[in-house]
Design a protein around this motif. Sequence first.
Motif, short mmCIF file in Angstrom:
data_model
loop_
_atom_site.label_atom_id
_atom_site.label_comp_id
_atom_site.label_asym_id
_atom_site.label_seq_id
_atom_site.Cartn_x
_atom_site.Cartn_y
_atom_site.Cartn_z
N PHE A 6 0.84 -1.19 0.00
CA PHE A 6 0.00 0.00 0.00
C PHE A 6 0.87 1.24 0.00
CE2 PHE A 6 -2.41 -3.36 1.94
CZ PHE A 6 -3.70 -3.17 1.49
N VAL A 7 0.30 2.34 -0.49
CA VAL A 7 0.92 3.65 -0.36
C VAL A 7 0.24 4.32 0.83
CG1 VAL A 7 1.28 5.90 -1.43
CG2 VAL A 7 1.40 3.82 -2.82
N GLU A 8 1.03 4.70 1.82
CA GLU A 8 0.48 5.34 3.02
C GLU A 8 0.45 6.85 2.79
OE1 GLU A 8 1.60 3.85 7.08
OE2 GLU A 8 2.33 5.91 7.23
N VAL A 9 -0.75 7.43 2.96
CA VAL A 9 -0.94 8.87 2.76
C VAL A 9 -1.43 9.51 4.05
CG1 VAL A 9 -1.41 8.60 0.29
CG2 VAL A 9 -3.31 8.65 1.90
N LEU A 10 -1.24 10.81 4.14
CA LEU A 10 -1.67 11.56 5.31
C LEU A 10 -2.80 12.50 4.92
CD1 LEU A 10 1.93 12.56 6.43
CD2 LEU A 10 0.60 10.62 7.23
N ARG A 13 -4.29 14.52 10.61
CA ARG A 13 -3.37 13.77 11.47
C ARG A 13 -3.52 12.26 11.29
NH1 ARG A 13 -4.98 17.05 16.52
NH2 ARG A 13 -5.91 15.05 16.98
N GLU A 14 -4.40 11.86 10.39
CA GLU A 14 -4.69 10.44 10.20
C GLU A 14 -3.86 9.86 9.05
OE1 GLU A 14 -6.72 8.77 12.30
OE2 GLU A 14 -7.05 10.65 13.36
N ARG A 15 -3.59 8.56 9.16
CA ARG A 15 -2.86 7.82 8.13
C ARG A 15 -3.83 6.87 7.43
NH1 ARG A 15 2.63 8.23 8.54
NH2 ARG A 15 3.32 9.38 10.37
N TYR A 16 -3.77 6.89 6.12
CA TYR A 16 -4.62 6.03 5.30
C TYR A 16 -3.72 5.29 4.32
CZ TYR A 16 -8.42 8.87 7.12
OH TYR A 16 -9.30 9.50 7.97
N ALA A 17 -4.20 4.17 3.83
CA ALA A 17 -3.43 3.39 2.87
C ALA A 17 -4.26 3.13 1.62
CB ALA A 17 -3.01 2.06 3.50
N LEU A 18 -3.61 3.26 0.48
CA LEU A 18 -4.22 2.99 -0.82
C LEU A 18 -3.51 1.78 -1.43
CD1 LEU A 18 -4.08 6.65 -2.16
CD2 LEU A 18 -6.10 5.48 -1.29
N PRO A 19 -4.25 0.82 -1.96
CA PRO A 19 -3.61 -0.34 -2.59
C PRO A 19 -2.66 0.13 -3.70
CG PRO A 19 -5.96 -0.70 -2.38
CD PRO A 19 -5.71 0.74 -2.03
N ASP A 90 -2.68 15.41 2.05
CA ASP A 90 -1.76 16.33 2.73
C ASP A 90 -0.31 15.89 2.61
OD1 ASP A 90 -3.99 17.78 3.44
OD2 ASP A 90 -4.12 16.90 5.44
N GLY A 91 -0.09 14.61 2.37
CA GLY A 91 1.27 14.11 2.21
C GLY A 91 1.26 12.63 1.89
N VAL A 92 2.39 12.16 1.42
CA VAL A 92 2.59 10.74 1.16
C VAL A 92 3.74 10.30 2.04
CG1 VAL A 92 3.24 9.00 -0.56
CG2 VAL A 92 1.71 10.87 -1.19
N SER A 93 3.50 9.24 2.80
CA SER A 93 4.47 8.81 3.79
C SER A 93 5.45 7.78 3.23
CB SER A 93 3.73 8.27 5.01
OG SER A 93 4.62 7.78 5.96
N GLN A 94 4.92 6.63 2.81
CA GLN A 94 5.80 5.53 2.42
C GLN A 94 4.98 4.42 1.77
OE1 GLN A 94 7.38 3.75 6.01
NE2 GLN A 94 5.49 4.21 7.10
N VAL A 95 5.70 3.46 1.21
CA VAL A 95 5.08 2.22 0.75
C VAL A 95 5.20 1.23 1.89
CG1 VAL A 95 5.24 0.30 -0.89
CG2 VAL A 95 5.59 2.65 -1.68
N ARG A 121 -1.85 -2.40 11.19
CA ARG A 121 -0.89 -1.77 12.08
C ARG A 121 0.44 -1.62 11.35
NH1 ARG A 121 -0.89 -0.57 17.11
NH2 ARG A 121 -2.78 -1.70 17.61
N ASN A 122 0.99 -0.39 11.42
CA ASN A 122 2.33 -0.12 10.91
C ASN A 122 3.17 0.29 12.11
OD1 ASN A 122 4.60 0.53 9.48
ND2 ASN A 122 3.73 2.31 8.45
#
Length: 141
Positions: A6-10, A13-19, A90-95, A121-122
């Motif tokens: 997944f690509v983790e996005v912000l 203050r929440e973190r979401y993941a996109l396949p 708001d931002g892209v965190s990581q894969v 959980r990450n």
Amino acid sequence: MSWEQFVEVLVGRERYALPILEVHEIIRMQEITELPNSSQDVIGVTNLRGQIIPVVSVRQRFRMPDIEPTKSTRIVVVNHEQGAVGMIVDGVSQVVTFDDIQSAPESGRGDNVQFLRGMARNGETLVSILNLGLLLQESFS
């Protein structure tokens, strides 16, 4: 053991993941042309190397207040039923890779829980996994 990337996005203050298989590319914020009479979530269109794509504000979709774009703001271009769609985050965190995805809660804070496919959980952080079909459904129906 099954796992997905997944690509983790912000968003806020929440973190979401996109396949990751649904993510076409991630670009810096760029000029967006407003569209009259479009859905509230579709804020306009942008030109991506000659292709005009609609752009959705995830903040607006989640009924969060808009903020001015920052250096971290990104447009995540995803593959949707009607073609490419840009989603402002708001931002892209990581894969990330999750090997234990649990069902989304039936209820939670706000109405955004309806857009979740699950939770994972990450490290010590809970990440909400988005269901892109549901998230973008109202914007393009």
